[in-house]
Design an enzyme around this catalytic site. Structure first.
Site: not given
Length: 825
Positions: A418, A421, A491
């Site tokens: 997760d 970025e 998300d």
């Protein structure tokens, strides 16, 4: 005297200009030097279909690392010709013409048709500082045809399929995956090889990439045969072949934020098994490690997971916001190890959340800090003191795996990598001047997810080839298909508009050559429906998103707390919101032989699973501009329903039905059927001519699905998990109206022996004129392969049972032992 000096100066200037615009042949192309603008450059052929063009203002080629490119130049036959300032370099796939006076490059196919050209003097360098070092802001401009359609750029949330007339800032963030690559309807691709913060711009005057820092203009032009299949094969040749995911990952996944104890997770698995709803994957999300200060410790330190509620030492790790005085029943699952064992014993697999950042209480944080391998800006969770690590640092990647190997040794099956970025809260310009092991964060920002996932992949592969690496990562970059990773769309919010945006987002991402992608079914943030899965308006949205999920590379249910999303929370058998989900989970398992064969073709033939219509219908102008349809494989046309038909939201996010009975309602949905093919309605077996838009009645329990005429679908038995039954009695459903073929792919399912050739294929061909199915000789073999099997063959026609469930009365049944047979229907 003055006149003589003028003559001398003029002659000298002429000599300098002649010297300045020169070129020389190299082993793989040419080097050149231009006078106006004053640049050096190189054209390098990596393959007949791949050429790299580099330009730089310095005297020597700058040292430069490419993160996705793993190919080195192969020996290419290049035919050189020169006409004045133009040097033509022709390979078997394309012609590259260089103007040695200006450095302009033009690309044409073998017939002389222009594919792409650089803009005259379109390479620009503006001096700047990269922290303390001299660098440039670099840009390269191209000229496209006015009506040309282009795709790619990663995963955008703009809702646009075509990227003409767009300005896109390329800096990875949650829900936006930035890949500096575009591809054209003409079947070429352009990769701008600068991983730093960049911009893409398309105007009526030019199409350009620019990067905030760099030392050269560096891009690759890819062209094989004018098809998207051809250019995707080039991408994989350049950046690495895709890897095979385990068979079980193609089944259904249950996930939410979050299961708060081993008992809760195992209870959910038990309920799926009790209700006989197929399931293969379940996910342990964050905070199994405890509080935010202990973020991503990669250990089970939350006292609820280690049976230590009330223990003073353990309670310091209780997650933020949880009640330390709460009482829970005595746990039946006593430890994380027992949880993993229980999941496996019940024929499921476990994915666990791991992040690219660490809290200050973790051992990793302390070691990384000493190594100067933390990027010290604020990341998730807020105000926790957590920081991302530096994946560009090899020692830091080694450390990451050293701690992760504990979970690998425990038997965890997959990694949810997760926030790759990574999350960047309250960003400041100075944050991008932080130094990584490979330079400033500004200069390599977008490659972070690739380097991170590659580090895990390579280290797990070095330990064992017995279990395939599977990583689900929130961000991505060109080439990640080579490292056992798929991305999801981040998300996203639960809304109809966002649902529709995910379709072109995923299709453009896959057109970057990365075949594996998915989205949270139902969306992640449910606040537009008060996080209430019993809200009837949310249930319609969830049902439609869920139907679409059946036709993604990964089918994964997920939501954000306090929403919960297990299927039984939507009702019981007989309730439409429950029945729709169960129906499409079962259809997913029915399709497993087809889906796994698509995955095999991805690896063996550089194929694709989600195929934007430009891949198969490039000549159909209407089809290539659509942003809400695609082919699942080459056979199944999917048109997700992206607007409410039977419910609406009222004041306060409440939902109401607008029909008397949603289960019995039916409203039309517009579907475009591409020209050049006939299409058979999956739900009725009725044939419709292509090249037209139709209205398809769409009750809540179906979405428009059309099978291309000539398709052969291998379909499996009813199962509760992917390998419950062998594929020794497959249905072969033939959709008439054209000739066709399909190749069934099989291997051992969860190791890397396929890389050694341990897999088998069986090719089926259909002759529509003679109504003959030919099953070719089986090719290849692997341990425990089915040597004999039965095929149940059915010609799908109106009035017959559809392919949704096992065919009761097949037209023909044949026994197959690996030798060619023909069956006439």
């Amino acid at each position: 005297m003055k006149k003589r000096n003028l003559i001398v100066l003029t002659a000298l200037a002429s000599c300098m200009a002649t010297w300045a615009q020169t070129y020389e042949k190299t082993e793989h192309g040419v080097k050149f030097q231009t006078a106006s603008p004053a640049l050096n450059g190189e054209v390098t052929f990596y393959a007949p279909s791949i050429v790299r063009v580099v330009k730089y203002p310095s005297a020597e080629m700058p040292e430069k690392k490419s993160y996705p490119v793993i190919k080195t130049p192969e020996q290419v036959d290049i035919a050189y010709t020169q006409d004045g300032n133009e040097v033509r370099m022709a390979t078997s796939n394309m012609v590259v013409t260089l103007d040695i006076a200006t450095g302009k490059v033009v690309y044409t196919d073998g017939k002389g048709k222009t594919l792409l050209q650089e803009k005259e003097r379109g390479t620009n360098f503006i001096p700047r500082k990269d922290v303390t070092k001299d660098a440039y802001t670099v840009s390269q401009s191209f000229i496209l045809q006015p009506e040309e359609v282009i795709y790619g750029l990663g995963q955008r949330q703009s809702g646009a399929m075509n990227h003409r007339n767009q300005q896109v800032h390329l800096s990875n963030g949650n829900t936006n995956i930035c890949i500096p690559y575009f591809t054209s309807e003409k079947g070429y691709g352009v990769y701008w090889d600068n991983p730093g913060i960049s911009d893409f711009s398309d105007t009526p005057y030019e199409t350009s990439f620019s990067s905030q820092v760099g030392h050269c203009s560096d891009y690759y032009f890819l062209y094989r045969d004018g098809t998207q299949d051809g250019v995707i094969a080039c991408v994989r040749d350049l950046t690495g072949k895709a890897t095979m995911f385990p068979l079980w990952t193609m089944g259904y996944w249950q996930c939410r934020e979050r299961y708060k104890s081993p008992d809760e997770l195992c209870d959910v698995l038990d309920k799926y098994r009790k209700l006989e709803i197929p399931l293969d994957g379940i996910v342990q999300d964050w905070q199994y490690w405890g509080c935010d200060s202990n973020w991503n410790a990669m250990k089970f330190m939350n006292p609820r997971y280690i049976n230590k509620m009330g223990d003073p030492e353990a309670m310091r790790y209780l997650p933020n916001g949880e009640d330390p005085k709460a009482e829970y029943p005595k746990p039946r699952i006593k430890s994380p190890e027992e949880m993993v064992e229980y999941v496996h014993k019940n024929h499921a697999h476990l994915m666990i959340s791991v992040w690219a950042s660490f809290g200050p209480w973790t051992d990793q944080f302390k070691e990384l800090d000493k190594m100067n391998a933390l990027l010290k800006f604020e990341t998730w969770p807020p105000k926790s003191g957590a920081h991302p690590y530096d994946p560009f640092n090899k020692d830091a990647r080694d450390l990451y795996w050293r701690y992760l190997s504990h979970l690998h040794g425990m038997g965890i099956d997959a990694w949810w990598t997760d926030s790759t970025e990574p999350d960047h809260l309250n960003p400041k310009e100075s944050d991008f001047d932080l130094m990584t092991a490979d330079g400033s964060f500004r200069s390599n920002h977008n490659a972070f997810p690739l380097v991170h996932n590659r580090g895990i992949y390579e280290r797990q592969r070095s330990v064992s080839d017995g279990k395939r690496v599977f990583q689900m990562t929130r961000s991505g970059y060109l080439g990640q298909q080579h490292y056992g990773a798929l991305s999801w769309s981040g998300d996203v919010v639960s809304s109809w508009n966002v649902l529709r945006q995910q379709i072109p987002a995923g299709l453009n991402f896959t057109l970057c050559g990365i075949p594996f992608w998915n989205t949270d079914l139902g969306g992640f943030f449910g606040w537009e429906y008060d996080n209430d899965c019993t809200n009837v308006a949310y249930q319609e949205l969830h049902a439609r998103w869920f139907q679409w999920g059946c036709f993604m590379p990964l089918m994964r249910n997920h939501c954000s707390s306090p929403m919960m999303n297990e299927i039984w929370l939507f009702g019981k058998e007989g309730d439409w919101a429950y029945d729709v989900q169960k129906r499409f989970i079962e259809l997913r398992y029915r399709l497993l032989p087809y889906i796994y064969s698509l995955s095999g073709a991805v690896v063996q033939e550089d194929g694709m699973i989600m195929r934007p219509l430009v891949m198969d219908f490039a000549q159909d102008r209407k089809a290539i501009l659509l942003d809400d349809e695609y082919l699942f494989g080459k056979n199944i046309l999917v048109c997700p329903v992206t607007e409410p038909l039977y419910t609406k939201k009222t004041e306060g996010n409440k939902g109401v039905a607008i029909v008397p009975d949603i289960a019995k309602a039916s409203a039309p949905v517009k579907v475009y059927l591409p020209e050049g093919a006939k299409w058979i309605d999956f739900w009725t077996n009725e044939t419709v001519e292509g090249g037209q838009e139709i209205s398809r009645e769409c009750p809540i329990d179906i979405l428009p699905l059309y099978i291309k005429a000539g398709s052969i679908l291998p379909l499996g038995p009813k199962v509760q998990y992917s390998d419950e039954k062998k594929w020794n009695n497959l249905d072969l459903c033939i959709y008439p109206g054209a000739d066709g073929e399909f190749t069934l792919y099989e291997d051992e399912g969860n190791n890397y022996n396929y890389e050694k050739g341990m897999f088998s294929t069986i090719r089926f061909t259909w002759n529509d004129a003679t109504r003959t199915l030919t099953i070719e000789d089986r090719k290849g073999e692997y341990p425990d392969m089915l040597k004999r099997r039965n095929f149940r063959i059915t010609l799908m026609q109106p009035g017959k049972q559809t392919a949704e469930t096992v065919i009761v009365n097949a037209d023909k049944k044949v026994s197959y032992s690996g030798k060619k047979i023909s069956v006439k229907l």
